[in-house]
Design an enzyme around this catalytic site. Structure first.
Site, short mmCIF file in Angstrom:
data_model
loop_
_atom_site.label_atom_id
_atom_site.label_comp_id
_atom_site.label_asym_id
_atom_site.label_seq_id
_atom_site.Cartn_x
_atom_site.Cartn_y
_atom_site.Cartn_z
N ALA A 215 35.97 39.30 47.86
CA ALA A 215 35.64 39.34 49.30
C ALA A 215 34.45 40.28 49.53
O ALA A 215 33.58 40.00 50.37
CB ALA A 215 36.85 39.80 50.09
N GLY B 249 37.55 33.37 42.69
CA GLY B 249 38.44 34.43 43.18
C GLY B 249 37.84 35.11 44.40
O GLY B 249 36.64 35.44 44.40
N LYS C 88 39.58 48.62 28.47
CA LYS C 88 38.26 49.23 28.69
C LYS C 88 37.82 50.01 27.45
O LYS C 88 36.65 49.99 27.07
CB LYS C 88 38.32 50.15 29.91
N1 LIG Z 1 40.10 46.13 42.27
C1 LIG Z 1 39.36 46.94 41.53
O1 LIG Z 1 39.19 48.13 41.84
C2 LIG Z 1 38.70 46.43 40.29
C3 LIG Z 1 38.97 45.19 39.77
N2 LIG Z 1 38.37 44.78 38.62
C4 LIG Z 1 38.63 43.45 38.09
O2 LIG Z 1 38.16 42.48 39.02
C5 LIG Z 1 38.96 41.32 38.91
C6 LIG Z 1 39.51 40.99 40.29
O3 LIG Z 1 40.27 42.07 40.74
P1 LIG Z 1 40.78 42.16 42.26
O4 LIG Z 1 39.79 41.54 43.18
O5 LIG Z 1 41.19 43.56 42.45
O6 LIG Z 1 42.08 41.24 42.17
P2 LIG Z 1 42.81 40.44 43.35
O7 LIG Z 1 44.16 40.12 42.85
O8 LIG Z 1 42.64 41.15 44.65
O9 LIG Z 1 41.92 39.11 43.43
C7 LIG Z 1 42.00 38.04 42.54
C8 LIG Z 1 41.92 36.77 43.37
O10 LIG Z 1 41.86 35.65 42.50
C9 LIG Z 1 42.64 34.62 43.06
N3 LIG Z 1 43.00 33.66 42.02
C10 LIG Z 1 43.97 33.76 41.08
N4 LIG Z 1 43.98 32.66 40.31
C11 LIG Z 1 43.01 31.84 40.78
C12 LIG Z 1 42.53 30.59 40.39
N5 LIG Z 1 43.06 29.93 39.37
N6 LIG Z 1 41.49 30.05 41.06
C13 LIG Z 1 40.94 30.72 42.11
N7 LIG Z 1 41.34 31.93 42.53
C14 LIG Z 1 42.38 32.48 41.86
C15 LIG Z 1 43.86 35.34 43.66
O11 LIG Z 1 44.48 34.53 44.62
C16 LIG Z 1 43.19 36.58 44.25
O12 LIG Z 1 42.79 36.36 45.58
C17 LIG Z 1 40.03 41.62 37.86
O13 LIG Z 1 39.57 41.17 36.60
C18 LIG Z 1 40.09 43.14 37.87
O14 LIG Z 1 40.55 43.66 36.65
C19 LIG Z 1 37.44 45.54 37.97
C20 LIG Z 1 37.12 46.78 38.43
C21 LIG Z 1 37.75 47.34 39.61
N1 LIG Z 2 42.96 49.03 38.32
C1 LIG Z 2 41.72 49.55 37.88
C2 LIG Z 2 40.60 48.93 38.65
C3 LIG Z 2 39.32 49.11 37.98
O1 LIG Z 2 39.08 48.71 36.87
C4 LIG Z 2 41.71 51.06 38.09
O2 LIG Z 2 42.63 51.58 38.72
O3 LIG Z 2 40.80 51.70 37.57
#
Ligand SMILES: NC(=O)C1=CN([C@@H]2O[C@H](COP(=O)(O)OP(=O)(O)OC[C@H]3O[C@@H](n4cnc5c(N)ncnc54)[C@H](O)[C@@H]3O)[C@@H](O)[C@H]2O)C=CC1
Ligand SMILES: N[C@@H](CC=O)C(=O)O
Ligand code: NA
EC number: 1.1.1.3
Length: 432
Positions: free
Chosen positions: A15, A9, A204
């Protein structure tokens, strides 16, 4: 020899993980004792210039081939959701890789099986980013408090909903515009229903309850969950009139006799002097109450790409060090077996605003309903008069089932035109 990392991902969090791995390569190598190298990045679609500065050859859409590649040592999963994340993590573990993940949804649903698999394979699964983003919380619960008895964990663990409610309080902003802002800032889940309906906080809370009370019996489905979509401008005004703010809370609590745990997620009113009341924007904060340690508070950025990536990198250093030392930290081997008790058995406190007919006997009839349900009233005041009269009541602590029955009975009274606001009230001192 360098440790090779597979990243699954490359979205908001992924990123930032790539950026930090590149920018801090020298410090990471020094801290771990060996360099860390990106061995591959699994993405959903190839072909976009990702601006990572990495060799395009590193990108692949075959995540399964990447996690099972013999040269990969560590897997970082930041795809999110249940599948394919679960199969990829289990395959990585089976192939001897240590795993770092931010995936609360998966850990809340299947954490026990994942930890069992990791224990069997002798690898690590670390997930500090999964709860309260950058805030060091899970490792303190797992390690630093391992010698204490945790009684209660209460906090704001969803940045998106804290951001929305904060905007409603401080700027009178609407729900939809605040949510859109939170999405643009990278706080919200891919499907923001997970945030606003409380699924994210419930996942959580399940993870927190499992760690705090050493029980494998809690999954997200066991958590009492109420989102913030029902919070109205009237609730916000009612809270402010009482000197309170509305906050999205997750509460995990040991029952008084210590035989079960209550795990719940819902908006609640908090007095302005409560330390959690001042936690604004997308910030998170978690109170932990332990028998010997007393009250501890953890505060910081709970969402957003860079803060979450910081927690991922911290875990990456830890699992890489363990790997170099030929060791791993097994989790979840000891199960107290503590079950989750129904929400109705949880002792809470309600705030109620009732639109009533302003005539003799109304307050007495309302008080009678409280008495019939064995709920004691802490305070009551009347606002307005005539057709605009409103009774605002706060109860003492009572089983949630009794409070719920009280509200249902009040709704049926002729003298109560409508129940304008119902919300639980939390306080620091739980004595009343
Ligand atoms: N954004 C935040 O503030 C936070 C996010 N998280 C967790 O981190 C994880 C990622 O979150 P984000 O980066 O925000 O989500 P996002 O949606 O921005 O990124 C997920 C990425 O995974 C890719 N993806 C989906 N299926 C795929 C596959 N089969 N193979 C390869 N890539 C694939 C998508 O195209 C996307 O680019 C989630 O579990 C989320 O709950 C945890 C804490 C905070
Ligand atoms: N979507 C979640 C991201 C972190 O876990 C939030 O808003 O707290
Ligand atoms: Na964290």
């Amino acid at each position: 020899m360098a440790m090779k990392v597979a990243l699954l991902g490359c979205g908001v969090v992924g990123a930032e993980v790539v950026r930090l791995l590149q920018e801090q390569a020298d410090e990471l190598a020094a801290r771990i004792g060996t360099p860390v190298e990106v061995g591959g990045i699994a993405v959903r679609r190839l072909g976009r210039a990702r601006g990572t500065g990495l060799d395009p050859e590193l990108f692949t859409t075959d995540a399964m081939a990447l996690v099972t590649r013999p040269d990969i040592d560590l897997v970082v999963e930041v795809i999110g959701g249940i599948e394919p994340a679960r199969s990829l993590i289990l395959a990585a573990i089976k192939n001897g890789k240590s795993v770092v993940t931010a995936n609360k949804a998966l850990l809340a649903e299947d954490g026990a099986a994942i930890h069992d698999a990791a224990r069997e394979a002798g690898v690590d699964v670390y997930y500090e980013a999964a709860v309260a983003g950058a805030i060091p919380l899970l490792r303190p619960l797992r390690d630093s408090l391992a010698g204490d008895r945790v009684k209660r964990v209460m906090g704001i663990v969803n940045g998106t909903t804290n951001f929305i409610l904060d905007r409603m309080h401080t700027q009178g902003a609407g729900f939809t515009e605040s949510l859109e802002e939170a999405q643009a800032l990278g706080y919200a889940e891919a499907d923001p229903t997970a945030d606003v309906e409380g699924f994210d906080s419930a996942a959580k809370a399940a993870i927190l309850a499992r760690l705090a009370f050493h029980t494998r019996q809690v999954t997200a489905a066991d958590v009492h969950r109420e989102g913030i979509t029902g919070v109205t401008a009237g609730d916000i005004a009612s809270a402010e009139a009482m000197g309170c703010v509305v906050k999205p809370l997750a509460i995990c609590q040991l029952s008084e006799d210590g035989s079960s745990v209550g795990v719940r997620v819902h908006p609640a009113m908090l007095p302005r002097e409560h330390p959690l009341a001042t936690v604004g924007g997308a910030y998170n904060a978690v109170f932990v109450e332990a028998e010997s340690a007393g009250r501890l508070m953890f505060y910081g950025a709970g969402a957003g790409g860079a803060p979450t990536a910081s927690a991922v990198l911290g875990d990456l250093v830890a699992v890489a060090r363990n790997r170099l030392a030929g060791t791993s930290v097994a989790e979840g081997g000891h199960d107290t077996g503590l079950p989750v008790h129904p929400m109705g058995d949880t002792v809470t406190r309600y705030h109620l605003a009732l639109d009533v007919a302003d005539r003799p006997g109304v307050l007495a009839r309302v008080a009678e309903v409280f008495a019939e349900n064995h709920v004691s009233i802490k305070n009551v005041r009347q606002e307005g008069h005539g057709d605009d009269a409103q009774l605002v009541l706060v109860s003492h602590r009572a089983p949630d089932s009794a409070l719920d029955a009280t509200v249902r009975r009040l709704r049926a009274l002729d003298t109560v035109r409508s129940v304008a606001s119902v919300m639980r009230v939390e306080a620091l001192n739980n004595a009343d």
